[in-house]
Scaffold this motif. Sequence first.
Motif, PDB file in Angstrom:
ATOM      1  N   UNK A   1      -8.694 -12.097  -3.536  1.00  0.00           N
ATOM      2  CA  UNK A   1      -8.215 -11.593  -4.821  1.00  0.00           C
ATOM      3  C   UNK A   1      -6.975 -10.713  -4.625  1.00  0.00           C
ATOM      4  N   UNK A   2      -5.947 -11.008  -5.369  1.00  0.00           N
ATOM      5  CA  UNK A   2      -4.674 -10.313  -5.200  1.00  0.00           C
ATOM      6  C   UNK A   2      -3.687 -11.125  -4.371  1.00  0.00           C
ATOM      7  N   UNK A   3      -4.177 -12.137  -3.638  1.00  0.00           N
ATOM      8  CA  UNK A   3      -3.285 -12.987  -2.842  1.00  0.00           C
ATOM      9  C   UNK A   3      -3.372 -14.432  -3.339  1.00  0.00           C
TER      10      UNK A   3
ATOM     11  N   UNK B   1     -11.878  -9.142  -1.895  1.00  0.00           N
ATOM     12  CA  UNK B   1     -10.645  -8.475  -2.257  1.00  0.00           C
ATOM     13  C   UNK B   1      -9.905  -8.194  -0.947  1.00  0.00           C
ATOM     14  N   UNK B   2      -8.620  -7.896  -1.065  1.00  0.00           N
ATOM     15  CA  UNK B   2      -7.752  -7.842   0.108  1.00  0.00           C
ATOM     16  C   UNK B   2      -7.280  -6.406   0.315  1.00  0.00           C
ATOM     17  N   UNK B   3      -7.293  -5.957   1.566  1.00  0.00           N
ATOM     18  CA  UNK B   3      -6.792  -4.618   1.872  1.00  0.00           C
ATOM     19  C   UNK B   3      -5.270  -4.602   1.760  1.00  0.00           C
ATOM     20  N   UNK B   4      -4.781  -3.610   1.023  1.00  0.00           N
ATOM     21  CA  UNK B   4      -3.324  -3.471   0.913  1.00  0.00           C
ATOM     22  C   UNK B   4      -2.698  -3.151   2.253  1.00  0.00           C
ATOM     23  N   UNK B   5      -3.498  -2.506   3.128  1.00  0.00           N
ATOM     24  CA  UNK B   5      -2.930  -2.045   4.382  1.00  0.00           C
ATOM     25  C   UNK B   5      -2.675  -3.201   5.340  1.00  0.00           C
ATOM     26  N   UNK B   6      -3.599  -4.153   5.385  1.00  0.00           N
ATOM     27  CA  UNK B   6      -3.514  -5.186   6.409  1.00  0.00           C
ATOM     28  C   UNK B   6      -3.508  -6.597   5.848  1.00  0.00           C
TER      29      UNK B   6
ATOM     30  N   UNK C   1      -6.077  -7.981   5.007  1.00  0.00           N
ATOM     31  CA  UNK C   1      -7.355  -8.543   5.450  1.00  0.00           C
ATOM     32  C   UNK C   1      -8.382  -8.539   4.323  1.00  0.00           C
TER      33      UNK C   1
ATOM     34  N   UNK D   1     -11.912  -7.883   2.447  1.00  0.00           N
ATOM     35  CA  UNK D   1     -12.921  -6.822   2.492  1.00  0.00           C
ATOM     36  C   UNK D   1     -14.222  -7.391   1.924  1.00  0.00           C
TER      37      UNK D   1
ATOM     38  N   UNK E   1     -16.443  -6.665   7.318  1.00  0.00           N
ATOM     39  CA  UNK E   1     -15.241  -6.747   8.158  1.00  0.00           C
ATOM     40  C   UNK E   1     -15.456  -6.079   9.498  1.00  0.00           C
TER      41      UNK E   1
END
Lengths: 512, 512
Positions: free
Chosen positions: A265-267, A308-313, A315, A317, A349
């Motif tokens: 989600x988000x990508x 959902x996807x980590x903004x940092x990496x 990756x 979650x 993760x």
Amino acid sequence: MRIYNSMSARSGGRDARQKMRSDRSVTFMPPMDRGLPYMDLLSADELLRLHDNSMQVLEEIGIEFRDDEAIALWRSAGAHVTDQRVRIGRNLLMDLVAKAPEYITIHARNPSRTVTIGGRKTIFTPAYGSPNVLDLEGKRRNATVADFVNFAKLAYQAPAMHMTGGVLCEPMDIAVPKRHLHMNYSLIRYSDKPFMGAVTSRERAEDTVAMAKIVFGDEFVHNNTVMVSIANCNSPLVWDSTMLDAVKVYAASNQAILFTPFVLAGASTPASTLAAVAQLNAEALAGIAFAQLVRPGAPAIYGQWLATVSMKSGAPMAGTPEICHMNMLVGQLARHYKLPWRCSGMCTSSKLVDAQAGYEAARNMYGVLIAGANFVLSSTGYLEAALTQSYSKFMLDAEQMVMFHKLGQGLVKSELDETLDAIRQSEPGSHYLGTEHTLKNFEKAFFVPDLMNHDSYEQWNFAGAKDADTRGRDAAERALREYQVPPLDEAIDEELLDFMKRRELAIGEAVL
Amino acid sequence: MRIYNSMSARSGGRDARQKMRSDRSVTFMPPMDRGLPYMDLLSADELLRLHDNSMQVLEEIGIEFRDDEAIALWRSAGAHVTDQRVRIGRNLLMDLVAKAPEYITIHARNPSRTVTIGGRKTIFTPAYGSPNVLDLEGKRRNATVADFVNFAKLAYQAPAMHMTGGVLCEPMDIAVPKRHLHMNYSLIRYSDKPFMGAVTSRERAEDTVAMAKIVFGDEFVHNNTVMVSIANCNSPLVWDSTMLDAVKVYAASNQAILFTPFVLAGASTPASTLAAVAQLNAEALAGIAFAQLVRPGAPAIYGQWLATVSMKSGAPMAGTPEICHMNMLVGQLARHYKLPWRCSGMCTSSKLVDAQAGYEAARNMYGVLIAGANFVLSSTGYLEAALTQSYSKFMLDAEQMVMFHKLGQGLVKSELDETLDAIRQSEPGSHYLGTEHTLKNFEKAFFVPDLMNHDSYEQWNFAGAKDADTRGRDAAERALREYQVPPLDEAIDEELLDFMKRRELAIGEAVL
């Protein structure tokens, strides 16, 4: 196939085997029969708006089927086709979706392991597809076929695992073109529960159906469902030819398919829970409808892998609040369409079997249970966003799933009839430990997990101060030691091994 | 009180303090406003049967109030009293319960930290009462007042902790008769959120009210609620004099009380989820009704501490399926009575911050969230069935609670309006990473926890291969380093310290 000789407890001849079988029976829990109410996040109007959004996506933007045969089928069904883009009117789509069955019975080679999903019935299945294992010493390394066989044995023994699984791990020591043969054989040989089929090419799907026919007979496989396979959608809005090839083989053979949009989600979807679900709904329904073009009534499971996807990496979650919300939305939609649906359960993760693994897996799975999924993949062993399968976590998760099973089954309401009598058996300021009601009911009333430690600090310390990870590894070792292979007709076994030999030869020649 | 000089960032004088305050503001999440539907396990008829069972328990068996003043109050209210046994008719009981408020506003010394509970509003509070800590080196030892101050500082900084807490740990280095003074002072001094009061004797409750009056003024405390205190019921069916003494002090002062049957299901209640709940319902309602005899309208919170018991050791367990079922039943009853209600959250029996701690805490808390509790005690740090408070788990739990907060708030339904536009911004086979909608919404759409690691194995390994426990301890150290004491009027501070000095002297003389 010499490699399997050392892996099963077959030495000692038929008599020894017969004896071992009768010495020990494996506990088996039937599919969970949901007693909890559903939790619908949307009103009926809001649900229809969400549905309408999905319909508009398929009508206006459309979805790509990157496969000539699929395109031809859509064209003759009356969809609007431009190159590989298929725009599907809602009437056509929903007419097709209505042909998919509400319930699916998945037959096991041991009839007492046959399960039905749909409605309030739910089954649990191990994690899928990891190239690595965290082994019995807690070391991360490439998975092997020996690991694969081990996980099949553990899944066979796990009371709340209703299927043996599919790609329990990737046997990296076997070349890809023939790997599926070994996975199929191991799933069939070392357990007697239903299994999952290969989907990485048309030929591998055909091999899987052929092996199933050796076990169940041609006609039975043609008319019944004996396995479930995954078809991933390349979100956003693409079904590719590899997946569609497998779908065509399985749907034509009446074998069930999990139509699985792959949501990061988000990508691969918008950064919005409702928009992500609107998109995945369009993708899943288009896949299910396509299966009905191949064979009307083909068993199809609505579903998704969802992170959902980590903004940092970048990756994925697990267990985040939004994942839980999205699963609840998907559940409400699937119930609206009267389709069995799929989720992933004990996801994390984490690289270790640590507190993160526990938090994330439990949060993610609890959300899935509340959402009401009928088919829970990744119920055991999952680490590192599916890149690692862990022996320890397999055992810990398997016990957690027994608890989720009991949680989902809900109350035993007949207890209401005995409530006053039970309370009357004690006095204010006393206790209930020795009352007749307690002695009669304690064991069935409250589940006591073995791998969670409830001892006092002193007792626990005296017993070696083992953390949960260590206890999980110990339990896996013990289970593998105690494993006894379930019976399989020797003629069938020979025929399976024979089939593999012939196919390996043919594949070897094709590869050369 | 010299011991506190080194514990706050007060050195450097008033100017330095003013500067530090303005440099950094602490994030604060308001009470959770539940957007999830409720999950009622019982039909309306079944709920009435359960209610009726509780009424019969109080009418037929009765409940003991082991306190002369309490007995006198019940007698004059018209209950049937034999020695300490009170049998309460359902009309009397329900008339009294109806006087308890549906919502309770708990005032903080910083008005922006004031919270309201009841209905759909929920607050989170740290763990309570452990004599041990698992310290910043991961070592288990007796708790000290320095630990207590540290946990007050961590609670102050935790965005989703709505209260500083109560007995954050037992400061074992301070004698019991004066321990409450130091706990109260630390809760008031090092945080500006609402706090919990002492309940271990009438005098300690009176000291707590006196200290609150120094902070808030006499009249304000008399007419408003500025703290919440726990009164445990000695299940089965006994309210003892220590607890009743505290209840009388707090109820007379309009301070809120958590009426908490202490359920070890199978030991202090029957071995049946429904019977256990029928009993605890009788116990909690009797306590709430008693508070109304002391002062009609006294704020009272329905609640319980609830565990099932291991058959192997007699020890309490957390997160089991039956605990979740019981919490759901209690929630449905509390809503029926229109009472705010309490549960315990991140509970575990684990001795370590390991996978067991994660599994059990998350499972237990998820059940509490679904059940709809308004006051969640033990939201952070809880290990070993409340015998140990952990720095690491405090930080990990605090982040988990931020996620539970967001999960409970539910969907942002306005997203439905933008769904189609968001999906139109990408193409089949493409992605959403750079779209206008993603850039605008990503950060608010998906929560990214800091202490859960989503890096690849290689990144994680390169960064030191830290497990969650280590990351939690690192985070606690960082938070304590960065802590800045919230402002407190110096005259109030002096008066509090002065009060403590006088009381310590008096207590010392009384003890001698």
